[in-house]
Scaffold this active site. Structure first.
Site, PDB file in Angstrom:
ATOM      1  N   GLN A 126       0.838  -1.199   0.000  1.00  0.00           N
ATOM      2  CA  GLN A 126       0.000   0.000   0.000  1.00  0.00           C
ATOM      3  C   GLN A 126       0.873   1.250   0.000  1.00  0.00           C
ATOM      4  O   GLN A 126       1.610   1.497   0.952  1.00  0.00           O
ATOM      5  CB  GLN A 126      -0.902  -0.011   1.245  1.00  0.00           C
ATOM      6  CG  GLN A 126      -1.739   1.229   1.438  1.00  0.00           C
ATOM      7  CD  GLN A 126      -2.457   1.208   2.781  1.00  0.00           C
ATOM      8  OE1 GLN A 126      -2.121   0.434   3.671  1.00  0.00           O
ATOM      9  NE2 GLN A 126      -3.457   2.054   2.931  1.00  0.00           N
ATOM     10  N   GLY A 127       0.806   2.046  -1.054  1.00  0.00           N
ATOM     11  CA  GLY A 127       1.579   3.276  -1.158  1.00  0.00           C
ATOM     12  C   GLY A 127       0.760   4.486  -0.756  1.00  0.00           C
ATOM     13  O   GLY A 127       0.283   5.237  -1.620  1.00  0.00           O
ATOM     14  N   SER A 129       1.178   6.388   2.985  1.00  0.00           N
ATOM     15  CA  SER A 129       1.896   7.311   3.863  1.00  0.00           C
ATOM     16  C   SER A 129       3.162   7.849   3.218  1.00  0.00           C
ATOM     17  O   SER A 129       3.837   7.153   2.461  1.00  0.00           O
ATOM     18  CB  SER A 129       2.255   6.615   5.181  1.00  0.00           C
ATOM     19  OG  SER A 129       1.100   6.326   5.924  1.00  0.00           O
ATOM     20  N   SER A 161       4.416  -1.418   4.299  1.00  0.00           N
ATOM     21  CA  SER A 161       4.533  -2.777   4.827  1.00  0.00           C
ATOM     22  C   SER A 161       4.736  -3.792   3.710  1.00  0.00           C
ATOM     23  O   SER A 161       3.997  -3.797   2.721  1.00  0.00           O
ATOM     24  CB  SER A 161       3.281  -3.145   5.631  1.00  0.00           C
ATOM     25  OG  SER A 161       3.125  -2.291   6.743  1.00  0.00           O
ATOM     26  N   GLU A 244      -9.827  -1.464   5.979  1.00  0.00           N
ATOM     27  CA  GLU A 244      -8.588  -1.649   6.738  1.00  0.00           C
ATOM     28  C   GLU A 244      -8.851  -1.497   8.228  1.00  0.00           C
ATOM     29  O   GLU A 244      -8.373  -2.299   9.042  1.00  0.00           O
ATOM     30  CB  GLU A 244      -7.536  -0.640   6.293  1.00  0.00           C
ATOM     31  CG  GLU A 244      -6.224  -0.781   7.059  1.00  0.00           C
ATOM     32  CD  GLU A 244      -5.227   0.332   6.757  1.00  0.00           C
ATOM     33  OE1 GLU A 244      -4.035   0.113   6.997  1.00  0.00           O
ATOM     34  OE2 GLU A 244      -5.643   1.406   6.303  1.00  0.00           O
ATOM     35  N   SER A 384      -4.043   7.286  13.031  1.00  0.00           N
ATOM     36  CA  SER A 384      -3.848   7.221  14.483  1.00  0.00           C
ATOM     37  C   SER A 384      -5.184   7.301  15.215  1.00  0.00           C
ATOM     38  O   SER A 384      -6.167   7.863  14.706  1.00  0.00           O
ATOM     39  CB  SER A 384      -2.932   8.350  14.945  1.00  0.00           C
ATOM     40  OG  SER A 384      -3.596   9.594  14.833  1.00  0.00           O
ATOM     41  N   GLU A 386      -6.031   9.081  17.633  1.00  0.00           N
ATOM     42  CA  GLU A 386      -6.451  10.458  17.860  1.00  0.00           C
ATOM     43  C   GLU A 386      -7.268  10.973  16.668  1.00  0.00           C
ATOM     44  O   GLU A 386      -8.309  11.634  16.838  1.00  0.00           O
ATOM     45  CB  GLU A 386      -5.222  11.349  18.094  1.00  0.00           C
ATOM     46  CG  GLU A 386      -4.497  11.074  19.403  1.00  0.00           C
ATOM     47  CD  GLU A 386      -3.570   9.861  19.339  1.00  0.00           C
ATOM     48  OE1 GLU A 386      -3.014   9.487  20.372  1.00  0.00           O
ATOM     49  OE2 GLU A 386      -3.407   9.287  18.236  1.00  0.00           O
TER      50      GLU A 386
END
Length: 398
Positions: A126-127, A129, A161, A244, A384, A386
């Site tokens: 997965q490209g 981030s 990953s 996801e 995240s 948050e």
């Protein structure tokens, strides 16, 4: 409270359990239980067995080669597979890009990509981030410019990953720099073998290599690599990230870890009293078990509603990831001093090769610290926690 399956679901659970116990090689199961790394060859071996049984890609409808499970069957299947120590499915192809292709992929893309995801001939990464564009994904800067019948890609991705194993990538790229951030992004799918792609390893705190930096230097991908419409990639990414975040809950895995915790705590203690007989520790175990049960009930309500997951996926991601972290903490507490010797090689599954010390304590103890360290990231990846809370608050009008 004992959450029981209906009779039909219980029979299916027994069927899945019997299959795993008959077909899963003991060496692979041992790796999964001990938090060791399953090799690509072992992952493909297990995928072939699932394909032969007709159970590969359990979330897929029959029209795309899946088993067509209903919501309860899918939940049971995932739980039993995890409880029995089967390797978790690789989510990037099966659970993330595939649902996007179901909805907006061309017929050519579906015919080429989906069968190869099912057999793991296509191993996706997965490209998304980038440096400075993690949870704030809309600020990504990797560019793709259409030049004739090719996209020319330049930029960088990070925390990618299994890019060192993958032969395919789905990638978010900026195709209209003049548009608002979310409106100028497109999604491309292309082979990792294209000239100009460089993969550089990132060694994580557990001593392992699962994430990478990926660099694009004038990479030329065919125009047909575009998924759906140009500049609609953000819309597709939201669909993908919903799947996801639901999968990050990992309820079956946490149930397996809870069982391991109880076994380990029953064997450890002081003065002839096991940890499970000590009120303080028993209360901590009970608390996380109650949270896990509540999470499973919430997940069942979500999947029974059908359709693409909404804000419920954010909630499942938050609580599921927090439970995973709590379990790793309790496992280290249960192992006590046996969890202190930190041998990342042994923890990663090569039995301490290169170490000059004999392992001490329970066999399970060696991998507990590396697993604790690597599990710190589950509240960060996929967005995240948050950010997840902000999304939930916004959906409530807060």
């Amino acid at each position: 409270m004992d959450l029981k399956y209906p009779d039909g679901a219980k029979q299916f659970a027994d069927e899945v359990r019997a299959f795993v116990r008959a077909e899963l090689p003991a060496t692979i199961k041992e790796k999964v239980i001990r938090h060791a790394k399953v090799s690509p060859d072992e992952q493909r071996l297990w995928q072939r067995k699932l394909c032969d049984r007709g159970w590969a890609c359990p979330g897929w409808p029959r029209q795309f080669g899946g088993p067509g499970f209903d919501a309860m069957q899918r939940h049971v299947f995932d739980n039993v597979m995890s409880e029995e120590g089967a390797p978790p499915a690789l989510p990037f192809g099966e659970s993330m890009i595939a649902p996007v292709l179901f909805h907006v992929g061309s017929e050519e893309q579906k015919a080429e990509i989906l069968p190869r995801i099912r057999t793991l001939e296509y191993w996706f990464c997965q490209g998304f981030s980038e440096p400075g564009s993690g949870s704030d994904l809309a600020s990504l800067k990797t560019r793709a410019v259409l030049d004739g019948d090719e996209w020319v890609i330049n930029g960088q991705k990070t925390w990618t990953s299994f890019a060192h194993f993958a032969n395919m990538m789905f990638c978010l790229v900026r195709t209209d720099p003049a548009a608002k951030l979310q409106e100028g992004i497109s999604m491309l799918v292309f082979p990792m073998s294209l000239p100009g792609i460089t993969v550089r390893p990132i060694i994580s705190i557990d001593g392992g290599h699962s994430v990478n930096e990926v660099f694009f230097d004038n990479v030329r991908a065919p125009a047909k690599s575009l998924i759906g419409e140009a500049n609609k990639g953000w819309t597709y990414a939201k669909l993908l990230l919903g799947h996801e975040r639901t999968s990050i809950a990992r309820i079956g895995q946490s149930k397996r870890e809870l069982a391991l915790l109880k076994t380990l705590a029953a064997d450890q203690g002081v003065g002839g009293t096991s940890l499970l007989d000590q009120a303080g520790f028993r209360a901590r175990v009970a608390a996380v078990e109650i949270e896990l049960l509540s999470l499973e009930i919430t997940a069942l309500r979500t999947i029974s509603a059908g359709g693409a997951p909404g804000v419920e996926a954010n909630l499942l991601k938050i609580k599921g990831s927090e439970i995973q972290q709590t379990l790793t903490e309790l496992l280290i507490d249960a192992a006590g001093p046996y969890a202190l010797p930190y041998d990342p090689l042994r923890g990663l599954g090569d039995n301490g090769l290169g170490s000059n010390m004999e392992p001490i304590g329970p066999d399970e103890a060696a991998a507990l610290t590396p697993n604790y360290l690597t599990t710190r990231v589950v509240t960060i990846y996929g967005g995240s926690n948050e950010i997840q809370r902000n999304i939930i608050a916004k959906s409530l009008g807060l």
